[in-house]
Design a protein around this motif. Sequence first.
Motif, PDB file in Angstrom:
ATOM      1  N   PHE A 199       0.832  -1.210   0.000  1.00 12.56           N
ATOM      2  CA  PHE A 199       0.000   0.000   0.000  1.00 12.56           C
ATOM      3  C   PHE A 199       0.864   1.257   0.000  1.00 12.56           C
ATOM      4  O   PHE A 199       0.614   2.192  -0.763  1.00 12.56           O
ATOM      5  CB  PHE A 199      -0.917  -0.002   1.219  1.00 12.56           C
ATOM      6  N   ILE A 200       1.880   1.297   0.835  1.00  7.91           N
ATOM      7  CA  ILE A 200       2.769   2.459   0.903  1.00  7.91           C
ATOM      8  C   ILE A 200       3.488   2.664  -0.429  1.00  7.91           C
ATOM      9  O   ILE A 200       3.583   3.781  -0.936  1.00  7.91           O
ATOM     10  CB  ILE A 200       3.766   2.311   2.066  1.00  7.91           C
ATOM     11  N   ARG A 201       3.986   1.596  -1.009  1.00  7.26           N
ATOM     12  CA  ARG A 201       4.682   1.683  -2.294  1.00  7.26           C
ATOM     13  C   ARG A 201       3.765   2.254  -3.370  1.00  7.26           C
ATOM     14  O   ARG A 201       4.129   3.169  -4.106  1.00  7.26           O
ATOM     15  CB  ARG A 201       5.212   0.309  -2.687  1.00  7.26           C
ATOM     16  N   GLU A 202       2.546   1.731  -3.452  1.00  5.24           N
ATOM     17  CA  GLU A 202       1.581   2.198  -4.447  1.00  5.24           C
ATOM     18  C   GLU A 202       1.169   3.645  -4.195  1.00  5.24           C
ATOM     19  O   GLU A 202       1.020   4.427  -5.130  1.00  5.24           O
ATOM     20  CB  GLU A 202       0.346   1.290  -4.466  1.00  5.24           C
ATOM     21  N   ALA A 203       0.979   4.012  -2.936  1.00  4.18           N
ATOM     22  CA  ALA A 203       0.581   5.383  -2.597  1.00  4.18           C
ATOM     23  C   ALA A 203       1.669   6.375  -2.995  1.00  4.18           C
ATOM     24  O   ALA A 203       1.387   7.436  -3.558  1.00  4.18           O
ATOM     25  CB  ALA A 203       0.280   5.497  -1.108  1.00  4.18           C
ATOM     26  N   ARG A 204       2.914   6.028  -2.741  1.00  3.91           N
ATOM     27  CA  ARG A 204       4.017   6.925  -3.098  1.00  3.91           C
ATOM     28  C   ARG A 204       4.178   7.017  -4.612  1.00  3.91           C
ATOM     29  O   ARG A 204       4.448   8.090  -5.138  1.00  3.91           O
ATOM     30  CB  ARG A 204       5.299   6.469  -2.422  1.00  3.91           C
ATOM     31  N   GLU A 205       3.985   5.929  -5.317  1.00  6.52           N
ATOM     32  CA  GLU A 205       4.045   5.957  -6.776  1.00  6.52           C
ATOM     33  C   GLU A 205       2.915   6.797  -7.361  1.00  6.52           C
ATOM     34  O   GLU A 205       3.065   7.407  -8.412  1.00  6.52           O
ATOM     35  CB  GLU A 205       3.999   4.538  -7.349  1.00  6.52           C
TER      36      GLU A 205
END
Length: 63
Positions: free
Chosen positions: A17-23
Amino acid sequence: MTKASAQTKAKQAASAFIREAREAGWQRAKFEIKPDGSVIVDANMVAAEAADDFLNGDLRMGE
């Protein structure tokens, strides 16, 4: 093969989730997984304001 624990699965989901949110351009995205299984999510599209309002008396420096 060992089975992944619930906490490991939660960590993997939070990481994704964090990876996708930052992307996607989110400025702030973080998770806190408590030992009791509860999860705190802090996500926002704008960066947090710096809290720099303090009083001189709050500084603990020698004179």
